[in-house]
Write a protein that holds these residues in place. Structure first.
Motif, mmCIF file in Angstrom:
data_model
loop_
_atom_site.group_PDB
_atom_site.id
_atom_site.type_symbol
_atom_site.label_atom_id
_atom_site.label_comp_id
_atom_site.label_asym_id
_atom_site.label_seq_id
_atom_site.Cartn_x
_atom_site.Cartn_y
_atom_site.Cartn_z
ATOM 1 N N UNK A 50 0.832 -1.203 0.000
ATOM 2 C CA UNK A 50 0.000 0.000 0.000
ATOM 3 C C UNK A 50 0.865 1.252 0.000
ATOM 4 N N UNK A 51 0.305 2.343 -0.489
ATOM 5 C CA UNK A 51 0.990 3.631 -0.529
ATOM 6 C C UNK A 51 0.403 4.536 0.546
ATOM 7 N N UNK A 52 1.276 5.152 1.332
ATOM 8 C CA UNK A 52 0.840 6.153 2.309
ATOM 9 C C UNK A 52 1.334 7.511 1.819
ATOM 10 N N UNK A 53 0.425 8.435 1.474
ATOM 11 C CA UNK A 53 0.858 9.764 1.037
ATOM 12 C C UNK A 53 1.373 10.574 2.220
ATOM 13 N N UNK A 54 2.444 11.333 1.991
ATOM 14 C CA UNK A 54 3.036 12.157 3.046
ATOM 15 C C UNK A 54 3.263 13.562 2.502
ATOM 16 N N UNK A 55 2.742 14.548 3.196
ATOM 17 C CA UNK A 55 2.917 15.944 2.801
ATOM 18 C C UNK A 55 3.815 16.638 3.813
ATOM 19 N N UNK A 56 4.921 17.207 3.318
ATOM 20 C CA UNK A 56 5.813 18.010 4.158
ATOM 21 C C UNK A 56 5.570 19.467 3.798
ATOM 22 N N UNK A 57 5.130 20.259 4.757
ATOM 23 C CA UNK A 57 4.760 21.648 4.512
ATOM 24 C C UNK A 57 5.523 22.586 5.451
ATOM 25 N N UNK A 58 6.012 23.686 4.902
ATOM 26 C CA UNK A 58 6.693 24.678 5.718
ATOM 27 C C UNK A 58 8.200 24.700 5.565
ATOM 28 N N UNK B 15 0.646 12.564 7.422
ATOM 29 C CA UNK B 15 0.506 11.241 6.828
ATOM 30 C C UNK B 15 -0.962 11.003 6.473
ATOM 31 N N UNK B 16 -1.205 10.442 5.280
ATOM 32 C CA UNK B 16 -2.566 10.165 4.849
ATOM 33 C C UNK B 16 -2.937 8.703 4.992
ATOM 34 N N UNK B 17 -4.151 8.388 4.593
ATOM 35 C CA UNK B 17 -4.620 6.997 4.651
ATOM 36 C C UNK B 17 -3.935 6.158 3.579
ATOM 37 N N UNK B 18 -3.570 4.913 3.903
ATOM 38 C CA UNK B 18 -2.960 4.042 2.893
ATOM 39 C C UNK B 18 -3.969 3.685 1.811
ATOM 40 N N UNK B 19 -3.476 3.554 0.599
ATOM 41 C CA UNK B 19 -4.340 3.143 -0.514
ATOM 42 C C UNK B 19 -3.547 2.256 -1.459
ATOM 43 N N UNK B 20 -4.272 1.531 -2.313
ATOM 44 C CA UNK B 20 -3.637 0.636 -3.282
ATOM 45 C C UNK B 20 -3.534 1.304 -4.639
ATOM 46 N N UNK B 21 -2.492 0.932 -5.370
ATOM 47 C CA UNK B 21 -2.252 1.540 -6.679
ATOM 48 C C UNK B 21 -3.307 1.136 -7.695
ATOM 49 N N UNK B 22 -3.873 -0.050 -7.531
ATOM 50 C CA UNK B 22 -4.889 -0.539 -8.459
ATOM 51 C C UNK B 22 -6.208 -0.727 -7.723
#
Length: 255
Positions: free
Chosen positions: A167-175, A198-205
């Motif tokens: 699974x992919x976990x999106x990560x946003x670094x801000x500032x 950190x965001x919710x994990x999701x699948x590529x397909x």
């Protein structure tokens, strides 16, 4: 008696066959122990120099293979995520960073060298090995520093996600790029706040199942479709998820 692989000088796994006289050069793979050392160093540096505010780290699956997809607008983004992530992380890092004493250091803390100008088979093999062993792989899907808005993605993230089933976990670094430091202009101001979301994990397909075990429900054997069309579709899906997460992170942090 079962013989275990011995540790190399930098805490990386070395095959027992490597000690055989006349044998080929040993295959050295990144170890989680090295990445854990890197995480501890990152914790000290990031919290010592800045004020990270970490949101949603509990969303990272506690076990199993995971890919952290991180936006990239500053050199400090990778070390920041390495220091605040709840699990040791192996980042794919451009080969240009592996110069002088920094090269052995980065390898020693489990980071992966990648040549961005070609299909780097060694980096691909090492990255898949991390995921196959149930580890955490960190990727900057934009391929290089930019605006950090996920506007343009390379195909590598989709390939690793589809191939491994992780699974992919999106990560946003801000500032990290809002202001320049007074002492070192290439870095954010000392003791300034940097948000890591950190965001919710999701699948590529989309058709991938969810098992509720480990890395968010890993596909058995990573048997997802790996045709060019399937990877292109996965990239579009991934980009939509990452962009949505970044927008939500900006609303959440007010940045």
């Amino acid at each position: 008696m079962r013989r275990h692989a011995r540790r190399g000088e930098a805490g990386r796994e070395v095959s027992p066959a490597a000690s055989t006289p006349g044998a080929p050069a040993p295959r050295v793979t990144p170890s989680e122990r090295g990445a854990d050392v890197g995480r501890r160093i990152g914790v000290g540096l990031m919290y010592g120099l800045w004020k990270p505010r970490v949101l949603g780290s509990w969303r990272v699956p506690a076990t199993g293979p995971v890919i952290l997809a991180v936006n990239h607008s500053h050199n400090v983004d990778g070390p920041m995520v390495m220091g605040v992530a709840p699990r040791p992380t192996h980042f794919l890092i451009k080969k240009e960073a592996f110069v002088g004493p920094l090269g052995p250091f980065l390898r020693g803390i489990g980071q992966l060298q990648v040549d961005r100008t070609t299909a780097d088979r060694t980096a691909i093999t090492d990255a898949l090995a991390v995921l196959d062993q149930g580890g955490v792989l960190g990727i900057f899907p934009e391929g290089t520093r930019g605006d950090g808005d996920f506007a343009s993605l390379r195909a590598g993230l989709a390939y690793f996600a589809v191939r491994s089933g992780a699974p992919i976990v999106p990560v946003a670094v801000l500032g990290s790029t809002e202001r320049r430091g007074r002492l070192v202009k290439q870095l954010p101001p000392l003791r300034s706040r940097v948000d890591v979301v950190f965001g919710d994990p999701f699948d590529a397909q989309e058709e991938v199942r969810s098992s509720g075990k480990g890395g968010g429900g890993r596909r058995a054997g990573g048997s997802g479709r790996r045709t060019r069309k399937a990877l292109d579709e996965a990239t579009v899906r991934i980009q939509g998820q990452l962009t949505a997460h970044l927008e939500n992170a900006r609303r959440l942090t007010g940045r």
